[in-house]
Design a protein around this motif. Structure first.
Motif, PDB file in Angstrom:
ATOM      1  N   LEU A   1     104.819 108.414 147.667  1.00 16.37           N
ATOM      2  CA  LEU A   1     104.106 109.045 148.778  1.00 16.37           C
ATOM      3  C   LEU A   1     104.970 109.192 150.029  1.00 16.37           C
ATOM      4  O   LEU A   1     104.741 110.100 150.827  1.00 16.37           O
ATOM      5  CB  LEU A   1     102.850 108.234 149.129  1.00 16.37           C
ATOM      6  N   ALA A   2     105.919 108.314 150.210  1.00 16.37           N
ATOM      7  CA  ALA A   2     106.771 108.369 151.405  1.00 16.37           C
ATOM      8  C   ALA A   2     108.227 108.114 151.010  1.00 16.37           C
ATOM      9  O   ALA A   2     108.816 107.089 151.360  1.00 16.37           O
ATOM     10  CB  ALA A   2     106.293 107.338 152.435  1.00 16.37           C
ATOM     11  N   PRO A   3     108.824 109.057 150.281  1.00 13.35           N
ATOM     12  CA  PRO A   3     110.188 108.835 149.781  1.00 13.35           C
ATOM     13  C   PRO A   3     111.238 108.780 150.884  1.00 13.35           C
ATOM     14  O   PRO A   3     112.355 108.331 150.634  1.00 13.35           O
ATOM     15  CB  PRO A   3     110.417 110.050 148.854  1.00 13.35           C
ATOM     16  N   GLY A   4     110.886 109.190 152.075  1.00 14.60           N
ATOM     17  CA  GLY A   4     111.823 109.076 153.182  1.00 14.60           C
ATOM     18  C   GLY A   4     111.879 107.680 153.767  1.00 14.60           C
ATOM     19  O   GLY A   4     112.771 107.364 154.557  1.00 14.60           O
ATOM     20  N   LEU A   5     110.909 106.857 153.390  1.00 15.96           N
ATOM     21  CA  LEU A   5     110.833 105.508 153.947  1.00 15.96           C
ATOM     22  C   LEU A   5     111.076 104.421 152.903  1.00 15.96           C
ATOM     23  O   LEU A   5     111.505 103.321 153.245  1.00 15.96           O
ATOM     24  CB  LEU A   5     109.449 105.271 154.572  1.00 15.96           C
ATOM     25  N   PHE A   6     110.754 104.744 151.625  1.00 19.80           N
ATOM     26  CA  PHE A   6     110.806 103.711 150.585  1.00 19.80           C
ATOM     27  C   PHE A   6     111.584 104.219 149.370  1.00 19.80           C
ATOM     28  O   PHE A   6     111.566 105.405 149.055  1.00 19.80           O
ATOM     29  CB  PHE A   6     109.387 103.341 150.124  1.00 19.80           C
ATOM     30  N   GLY A   7     112.211 103.300 148.709  1.00 24.16           N
ATOM     31  CA  GLY A   7     112.868 103.569 147.447  1.00 24.16           C
ATOM     32  C   GLY A   7     112.439 102.497 146.461  1.00 24.16           C
ATOM     33  O   GLY A   7     111.540 101.697 146.745  1.00 24.16           O
ATOM     34  N   ASP A   8     113.068 102.487 145.292  1.00 21.00           N
ATOM     35  CA  ASP A   8     112.738 101.466 144.305  1.00 21.00           C
ATOM     36  C   ASP A   8     114.006 100.789 143.817  1.00 21.00           C
ATOM     37  O   ASP A   8     115.094 101.380 143.816  1.00 21.00           O
ATOM     38  CB  ASP A   8     111.962 102.063 143.137  1.00 21.00           C
ATOM     39  N   ASP A   9     113.830  99.547 143.406  1.00 24.17           N
ATOM     40  CA  ASP A   9     114.985  98.827 142.879  1.00 24.17           C
ATOM     41  C   ASP A   9     115.072  99.068 141.371  1.00 24.17           C
ATOM     42  O   ASP A   9     114.317  99.872 140.808  1.00 24.17           O
ATOM     43  CB  ASP A   9     114.918  97.334 143.238  1.00 24.17           C
ATOM     44  N   ASP A  10     115.980  98.390 140.704  1.00 25.26           N
ATOM     45  CA  ASP A  10     116.207  98.612 139.278  1.00 25.26           C
ATOM     46  C   ASP A  10     114.993  98.290 138.416  1.00 25.26           C
ATOM     47  O   ASP A  10     114.879  98.758 137.280  1.00 25.26           O
ATOM     48  CB  ASP A  10     117.393  97.768 138.799  1.00 25.26           C
ATOM     49  N   GLU A  11     114.087  97.491 138.944  1.00 28.83           N
ATOM     50  CA  GLU A  11     112.900  97.102 138.169  1.00 28.83           C
ATOM     51  C   GLU A  11     111.646  97.826 138.627  1.00 28.83           C
ATOM     52  O   GLU A  11     110.540  97.522 138.160  1.00 28.83           O
ATOM     53  CB  GLU A  11     112.713  95.593 138.254  1.00 28.83           C
ATOM     54  N   GLY A  12     111.799  98.776 139.560  1.00 37.84           N
ATOM     55  CA  GLY A  12     110.652  99.561 140.011  1.00 37.84           C
ATOM     56  C   GLY A  12     109.889  98.974 141.170  1.00 37.84           C
ATOM     57  O   GLY A  12     108.866  99.525 141.574  1.00 37.84           O
TER      58      GLY A  12
END
Ligand code: F3S
Length: 91
Positions: free
Chosen positions: A47-58
């Motif tokens: 929903l907010a890819p400019g603020l959050f990402g994911d690590d290798d495990e999601g």
């Protein structure tokens, strides 16, 4: 609202809108994720890819130092409103 191809379609109708805010009211300056609460639902970075990402495990991770750039405030509220674990903290 567009969702990335990996976003579960069954969630598309279950996204809660961020509550409308008055001008200057409750404007988040920073976001952070409570690592003890995050279960990797992934709504924040969808929903907010400019603020959050994911690590290798999601699991969700804050991009940069968590500062919310101008114009991204609604995304911060949207992500917080839709995290099932209430793991997103706005300050
Ligand atoms: Fe974690 Fe909530 Fe995002 S559980 S991956 S912070 S939507």
């Amino acid at each position: 609202m567009r969702f990335s191809p990996g976003f579960p379609s069954e969630l598309a109708g279950q996204i809660y809108p961020a509550l409308p805010r008055g001008e200057g009211e409750d404007v988040p300056v920073k976001v952070r994720i409570d690592d003890k609460c995050c279960q990797g639902h992934g709504r924040c970075y969808e929903l907010a890819p400019g603020l959050f990402g994911d690590d290798d495990e999601g699991y969700g991770m804050v991009l940069g130092d968590g500062t919310v750039p101008p114009g991204e405030e609604q995304g911060a509220h949207l992500a917080a409103a839709n995290c099932p674990e209430h793991a997103i903290v706005l300050t």
